[in-house]
Design a protein around this motif. Sequence first.
Motif, mmCIF file in Angstrom:
data_model
loop_
_atom_site.group_PDB
_atom_site.id
_atom_site.type_symbol
_atom_site.label_atom_id
_atom_site.label_comp_id
_atom_site.label_asym_id
_atom_site.label_seq_id
_atom_site.Cartn_x
_atom_site.Cartn_y
_atom_site.Cartn_z
ATOM 1 N N VAL A 47 3.498 -49.993 91.229
ATOM 2 C CA VAL A 47 3.344 -51.427 90.956
ATOM 3 C C VAL A 47 1.953 -51.896 91.368
ATOM 4 O O VAL A 47 1.284 -52.630 90.632
ATOM 5 N N TYR A 48 1.508 -51.459 92.529
ATOM 6 C CA TYR A 48 0.220 -51.928 93.030
ATOM 7 C C TYR A 48 -0.935 -51.417 92.165
ATOM 8 O O TYR A 48 -1.870 -52.166 91.859
ATOM 9 N N SER A 49 -0.887 -50.147 91.777
ATOM 10 C CA SER A 49 -1.969 -49.603 90.955
ATOM 11 C C SER A 49 -2.026 -50.292 89.597
ATOM 12 O O SER A 49 -3.113 -50.546 89.060
ATOM 13 N N THR A 50 -0.859 -50.633 89.030
ATOM 14 C CA THR A 50 -0.829 -51.363 87.763
ATOM 15 C C THR A 50 -1.424 -52.748 87.938
ATOM 16 O O THR A 50 -2.207 -53.212 87.100
ATOM 17 N N PHE A 51 -1.068 -53.411 89.035
ATOM 18 C CA PHE A 51 -1.632 -54.737 89.312
ATOM 19 C C PHE A 51 -3.154 -54.672 89.416
ATOM 20 O O PHE A 51 -3.868 -55.506 88.847
ATOM 21 N N LYS A 52 -3.682 -53.687 90.159
ATOM 22 C CA LYS A 52 -5.125 -53.578 90.357
ATOM 23 C C LYS A 52 -5.839 -53.337 89.022
ATOM 24 O O LYS A 52 -6.933 -53.877 88.783
ATOM 25 N N LYS A 53 -5.238 -52.547 88.149
ATOM 26 C CA LYS A 53 -5.830 -52.275 86.841
ATOM 27 C C LYS A 53 -5.897 -53.554 86.022
ATOM 28 O O LYS A 53 -6.932 -53.860 85.386
ATOM 29 N N LEU A 54 -4.816 -54.334 86.042
ATOM 30 C CA LEU A 54 -4.778 -55.585 85.281
ATOM 31 C C LEU A 54 -5.730 -56.616 85.883
ATOM 32 O O LEU A 54 -6.384 -57.370 85.147
ATOM 33 N N ALA A 55 -5.815 -56.647 87.219
ATOM 34 C CA ALA A 55 -6.731 -57.584 87.874
ATOM 35 C C ALA A 55 -8.175 -57.255 87.510
ATOM 36 O O ALA A 55 -9.009 -58.156 87.336
ATOM 37 N N GLY A 56 -8.475 -55.959 87.384
ATOM 38 C CA GLY A 56 -9.819 -55.551 86.995
ATOM 39 C C GLY A 56 -10.163 -56.009 85.585
ATOM 40 O O GLY A 56 -11.313 -56.335 85.288
ATOM 41 N N GLN A 57 -9.155 -56.074 84.713
ATOM 42 C CA GLN A 57 -9.393 -56.481 83.331
ATOM 43 C C GLN A 57 -9.807 -57.942 83.215
ATOM 44 O O GLN A 57 -10.442 -58.333 82.235
#
Length: 337
Positions: free
Chosen positions: A304-314
Amino acid sequence: MPKRSNRRAANGAGTIKHRSDGRWEAQYITGTDPATGKYIRKSVYARTQTECRKKLNAAIAAIDSGTYADPEKITVRQWLSIWLETYCGHLAPRTRSMYAGFVNNRIIPALGAMKLDKLNAPAIQRFYNDLIDELSPKTISNIHGILHKALKQAQEMDYIQRNPAERVMLPRIEKAQIKPLLAAEMAAFVEAIKGSPFECLLLVALFTGMRQGELLGLTWDRVDQKAGTITIDRQLQIIDHAYQFTPPKHNKVRVIHPAPFIMKLLRKQHARQLEWKLQTGECWNNTGFVFSNEIGEHLARETVYSTFKKLAGQIGRPDARFHDLRHPYVKPTTKKI
């Protein structure tokens, strides 16, 4: 003129007397000298008779339980092991695990071989200084807090006369600046998560202020669609490399009333899980988690956290933390229990 001694037996294992210097002293027997056959006597001291009796009883209890160690021989390693086992049982599981991790991986390798009564402030200061290039000031402060508590207990047991951890300097902690998502960033984030497997979870996080562990541990029996409420009375945390339910932060149970569209999202999530259940058949794990994978198991925190970080980077916010999702939302009606 000094007060007359008041000597009495305590649980049949020692004596308490008032010394000429005003302090109270309790003597107790730790065993027998194999060479002479005489009793081995030790003493504890206190300012009041009541405090002295407490120390005496604690020493006797340690002897009876097999955790007593001679103050002149005990090492820092031995005391910390005793302290973790005997004096940390009341802590929450996650806190106790964190204490054990710092003690076993940081404090004992650096200071464990020293005699407890020889441990001094300069040795502790060198230990902290060596950590500066590796750990954050906040983490060093946490390690200091644990060591200070352990040594304070040793002082109360008269294993040491003073707590050397009280005379050290810690690196300055710079307060982290909270950078919640701005209105435009929130809109961009909502757009970015569309179609993500965790879209529902992230929207619930953004518009309820629930913490990550609370979301991962949320089960359907805590969601009341009729009343439009969510009860938050536990969270899912990793303790000793395994997921466990723990009480919510500060043990504060609360009931929140999310916006109607959040409850609608949860109904869609439930329908989605029913489809997965039909597709997987006997492979479905009926664990009751609101946010699960396609066979009903709870989600992994790292995923969940890695997915969040990827989306936040976008959306141009690679620095954003999952916890930052708690800050932009308008708090719904909340009732603490």
